[in-house]
Design a protein around this motif. Structure first.
Motif, PDB file in Angstrom:
ATOM      1  N   LYS A  17       0.871  -1.168   0.000  1.00 18.98           N
ATOM      2  CA  LYS A  17       0.000   0.000   0.000  1.00 18.98           C
ATOM      3  C   LYS A  17       0.913   1.224   0.000  1.00 18.98           C
ATOM      4  CE  LYS A  17      -3.635   2.026   2.927  1.00 18.98           C
ATOM      5  NZ  LYS A  17      -4.275   1.898   4.253  1.00 18.98           N
ATOM      6  N   MET A  22       5.776   7.199   2.077  1.00 20.61           N
ATOM      7  CA  MET A  22       6.070   5.904   2.678  1.00 20.61           C
ATOM      8  C   MET A  22       5.188   4.833   2.038  1.00 20.61           C
ATOM      9  SD  MET A  22       8.310   7.157   4.689  1.00 20.61           S
ATOM     10  CE  MET A  22       8.821   5.732   5.665  1.00 20.61           C
ATOM     11  N   GLU A  24       3.626   0.635   2.837  1.00 23.07           N
ATOM     12  CA  GLU A  24       3.450  -0.454   3.794  1.00 23.07           C
ATOM     13  C   GLU A  24       3.522  -1.747   3.005  1.00 23.07           C
ATOM     14  OE1 GLU A  24       0.300   0.213   6.903  1.00 23.07           O
ATOM     15  OE2 GLU A  24      -0.573  -1.512   5.875  1.00 23.07           O
ATOM     16  N   VAL A  25       4.466  -2.607   3.369  1.00 22.58           N
ATOM     17  CA  VAL A  25       4.649  -3.870   2.660  1.00 22.58           C
ATOM     18  C   VAL A  25       4.362  -4.996   3.649  1.00 22.58           C
ATOM     19  CG1 VAL A  25       6.292  -5.300   1.376  1.00 22.58           C
ATOM     20  CG2 VAL A  25       6.446  -2.802   1.246  1.00 22.58           C
ATOM     21  N   LEU A  34       4.128 -10.011   8.570  1.00 24.62           N
ATOM     22  CA  LEU A  34       5.143  -9.081   9.059  1.00 24.62           C
ATOM     23  C   LEU A  34       4.974  -7.813   8.222  1.00 24.62           C
ATOM     24  CD1 LEU A  34       7.547  -8.973  11.035  1.00 24.62           C
ATOM     25  CD2 LEU A  34       8.955 -10.001   9.292  1.00 24.62           C
ATOM     26  N   VAL A  35       4.797  -6.671   8.883  1.00 24.41           N
ATOM     27  CA  VAL A  35       4.555  -5.412   8.179  1.00 24.41           C
ATOM     28  C   VAL A  35       5.827  -4.571   8.202  1.00 24.41           C
ATOM     29  CG1 VAL A  35       3.135  -3.334   8.081  1.00 24.41           C
ATOM     30  CG2 VAL A  35       2.161  -5.468   8.943  1.00 24.41           C
ATOM     31  N   ALA A  36       6.219  -4.065   7.042  1.00 28.00           N
ATOM     32  CA  ALA A  36       7.380  -3.181   6.933  1.00 28.00           C
ATOM     33  C   ALA A  36       6.933  -1.829   6.415  1.00 28.00           C
ATOM     34  CB  ALA A  36       8.411  -3.771   5.973  1.00 28.00           C
ATOM     35  N   ILE A  37       7.405  -0.761   7.055  1.00 30.68           N
ATOM     36  CA  ILE A  37       7.196   0.591   6.535  1.00 30.68           C
ATOM     37  C   ILE A  37       8.520   1.040   5.935  1.00 30.68           C
ATOM     38  CG2 ILE A  37       6.688   3.009   7.131  1.00 30.68           C
ATOM     39  CD1 ILE A  37       4.202   1.308   7.413  1.00 30.68           C
ATOM     40  N   ILE A  38       8.550   1.177   4.627  1.00 28.15           N
ATOM     41  CA  ILE A  38       9.761   1.631   3.935  1.00 28.15           C
ATOM     42  C   ILE A  38       9.356   2.821   3.053  1.00 28.15           C
ATOM     43  CG2 ILE A  38      10.777  -0.676   4.017  1.00 28.15           C
ATOM     44  CD1 ILE A  38      10.092  -1.068   1.088  1.00 28.15           C
ATOM     45  N   THR A  39      10.299   3.461   2.397  1.00 21.49           N
ATOM     46  CA  THR A  39       9.892   4.577   1.543  1.00 21.49           C
ATOM     47  C   THR A  39       9.270   4.030   0.251  1.00 21.49           C
ATOM     48  OG1 THR A  39      12.092   4.727   0.547  1.00 21.49           O
ATOM     49  CG2 THR A  39      11.665   6.154   2.421  1.00 21.49           C
TER      50      THR A  39
ATOM     51  N   ASN B   7       4.010  -5.991  14.533  1.00 16.72           N
ATOM     52  CA  ASN B   7       4.665  -7.277  14.333  1.00 16.72           C
ATOM     53  C   ASN B   7       4.882  -7.966  15.670  1.00 16.72           C
ATOM     54  OD1 ASN B   7       4.968  -6.965  11.475  1.00 16.72           O
ATOM     55  ND2 ASN B   7       6.485  -5.398  11.924  1.00 16.72           N
ATOM     56  N   LEU B   9       5.515 -11.733  16.410  1.00 13.58           N
ATOM     57  CA  LEU B   9       5.684 -13.087  15.873  1.00 13.58           C
ATOM     58  C   LEU B   9       5.804 -14.099  17.009  1.00 13.58           C
ATOM     59  CD1 LEU B   9       8.339 -12.209  13.129  1.00 13.58           C
ATOM     60  CD2 LEU B   9       5.916 -12.646  12.759  1.00 13.58           C
ATOM     61  N   ALA B  60       6.915  -1.632  12.925  1.00 15.91           N
ATOM     62  CA  ALA B  60       6.930  -1.768  11.461  1.00 15.91           C
ATOM     63  C   ALA B  60       7.980  -0.872  10.796  1.00 15.91           C
ATOM     64  CB  ALA B  60       5.539  -1.460  10.893  1.00 15.91           C
ATOM     65  N   THR B  61       8.251   0.290  11.381  1.00 17.19           N
ATOM     66  CA  THR B  61       9.245   1.186  10.778  1.00 17.19           C
ATOM     67  C   THR B  61      10.674   0.634  10.872  1.00 17.19           C
ATOM     68  OG1 THR B  61       9.147   2.386  12.875  1.00 17.19           O
ATOM     69  CG2 THR B  61       8.049   3.397  11.004  1.00 17.19           C
ATOM     70  N   VAL B  63      11.501  -2.535  10.017  1.00 17.45           N
ATOM     71  CA  VAL B  63      11.665  -3.685   9.112  1.00 17.45           C
ATOM     72  C   VAL B  63      12.077  -3.198   7.720  1.00 17.45           C
ATOM     73  CG1 VAL B  63      10.542  -5.728   8.119  1.00 17.45           C
ATOM     74  CG2 VAL B  63       9.889  -4.926  10.412  1.00 17.45           C
ATOM     75  N   ILE B  65      13.266  -4.492   3.612  1.00 20.70           N
ATOM     76  CA  ILE B  65      12.996  -5.583   2.664  1.00 20.70           C
ATOM     77  C   ILE B  65      14.235  -5.794   1.799  1.00 20.70           C
ATOM     78  CG2 ILE B  65      11.527  -6.340   0.745  1.00 20.70           C
ATOM     79  CD1 ILE B  65       9.921  -6.116   3.299  1.00 20.70           C
TER      80      ILE B  65
ATOM     81  N   ARG C   6      18.003   2.870   2.134  1.00 21.73           N
ATOM     82  CA  ARG C   6      18.528   3.723   1.074  1.00 21.73           C
ATOM     83  C   ARG C   6      19.915   4.277   1.347  1.00 21.73           C
ATOM     84  NH1 ARG C   6      13.583   7.492  -0.211  1.00 21.73           N
ATOM     85  NH2 ARG C   6      15.038   8.401  -1.691  1.00 21.73           N
ATOM     86  N   LYS C  59      18.836   2.738   7.747  1.00 15.85           N
ATOM     87  CA  LYS C  59      17.460   2.945   7.288  1.00 15.85           C
ATOM     88  C   LYS C  59      17.137   4.443   7.373  1.00 15.85           C
ATOM     89  CE  LYS C  59      13.072   0.426   7.849  1.00 15.85           C
ATOM     90  NZ  LYS C  59      12.067   1.416   7.494  1.00 15.85           N
TER      91      LYS C  59
ATOM     92  N   GLU D  24      10.972  13.852   3.410  1.00 20.27           N
ATOM     93  CA  GLU D  24      12.212  13.186   3.017  1.00 20.27           C
ATOM     94  C   GLU D  24      13.248  14.282   2.772  1.00 20.27           C
ATOM     95  OE1 GLU D  24      11.713   9.745   0.185  1.00 20.27           O
ATOM     96  OE2 GLU D  24      12.876  11.088  -1.090  1.00 20.27           O
TER      97      GLU D  24
ATOM     98  N   LEU F  21      -0.826   6.944   5.521  1.00 24.48           N
ATOM     99  CA  LEU F  21      -0.369   5.643   6.044  1.00 24.48           C
ATOM    100  C   LEU F  21       0.012   5.736   7.512  1.00 24.48           C
ATOM    101  CD1 LEU F  21       2.128   3.922   3.568  1.00 24.48           C
ATOM    102  CD2 LEU F  21      -0.103   3.115   4.256  1.00 24.48           C
TER     103      LEU F  21
END
Lengths: 67, 67, 67, 67, 67, 67
Positions: A17, A22, A24-25, A34-39, B7, B9, B60-61, B63, B65, C6, C59, D24, F21
């Motif tokens: 999403k 940002m 949400e993966v 498992l939720v990751a917030i990345i750019t 998260n 687990l 989540a922030t 994690v 990928i 990044r 990160k 950012e 988000l």
């Protein structure tokens, strides 16, 4: 490339999403989400999409324990 | 108590190694190892020991990928 | 392996100090020192030593700005 | 004010992209780009703009090593 | 120096415990204890000692909510 | 559930601002404001609203000291 981060959990992307900056993966790791917030820029740069085999990478100092 | 960290687990403690201030806790999550660095004081306060059913909690922030 | 993080600053290891569980790795990045605290186990697993060409990976959500 | 965070890399702001809550900020540090995700409110509070001399501040426990 | 980190809680150092690389600093903030794990080198560099007036600085992305 | 994170500051939610988000939650802790950036999904899942009694939870490795 080998990375010092010791947690590299293998899984499959279940959903992405994207927000304005940002994203949400959601990665399914052995049946748990498992939720990751990345750019959002990283989602584009890596070409991430649902169904991709990925690893969720987490530095050990970021993990807490609940009991 | 409900926590905003998404998260959580479920797994089992496979080993604990205590240093002078910090401790390394290895949690087995569906066959994959997850390492947490927490304070040795928290290991004592929660009474953590090998074989305990616990959750590895990760904001989540934190994690990333890898693909 | 491509990583969502990044920030991957290229540099050279200037020194490593190992504690009981953690280790301090100093990386010289274009004349400025960058200190990383990682596990001593990761120093061994990656075989890190002074003089190695490495990248310091950070990160984007972990970076603050001071002015 | 002196801060315990040991990594304070001097650089120049190359660009700022503001989202609804987050922003950012790209800082050029000796020819390498460093991306920071901070709140848009902090961009306003510090009056950050392209060309500003700043420091990118990173806690040592947040730095990983790749080799 | 102004820092983007929005959480800067004023308090008093109640105790410091130094390990081989890391140190645990307990700060009393309006009657509640806040524990910081920083490097022992930063404790020395800032000359931290019990009774000092300090601020506990926390990036907003690192704060979780429990209800 | 007991959590290894040692910092659990009691306070009251003073305001919530939701982005696409992420969300910004301001918690008043003994007269000082503490800002948390969590996912908007977590705000919904926990049903957070202004006036709620909550705890701001912070892992000790995320706290810096300024003097």
């Amino acid at each position: 490339m080998n990375l010092s981060a010791r947690n590299q959990l293998k899984g499959t992307i279940k959903g992405i999403k994207k927000g304005d900056l940002m994203a949400e993966v959601v990665v399914e790791v052995s049946g748990q989400d498992l939720v990751a917030i990345i750019t959002a820029a990283s989602v584009d740069r890596l070409g991430l999409k649902t169904g991709d085999s990925v690893a969720a990478v987490i530095k050990a100092t970021e993990v807490m324990i609940a009991k």
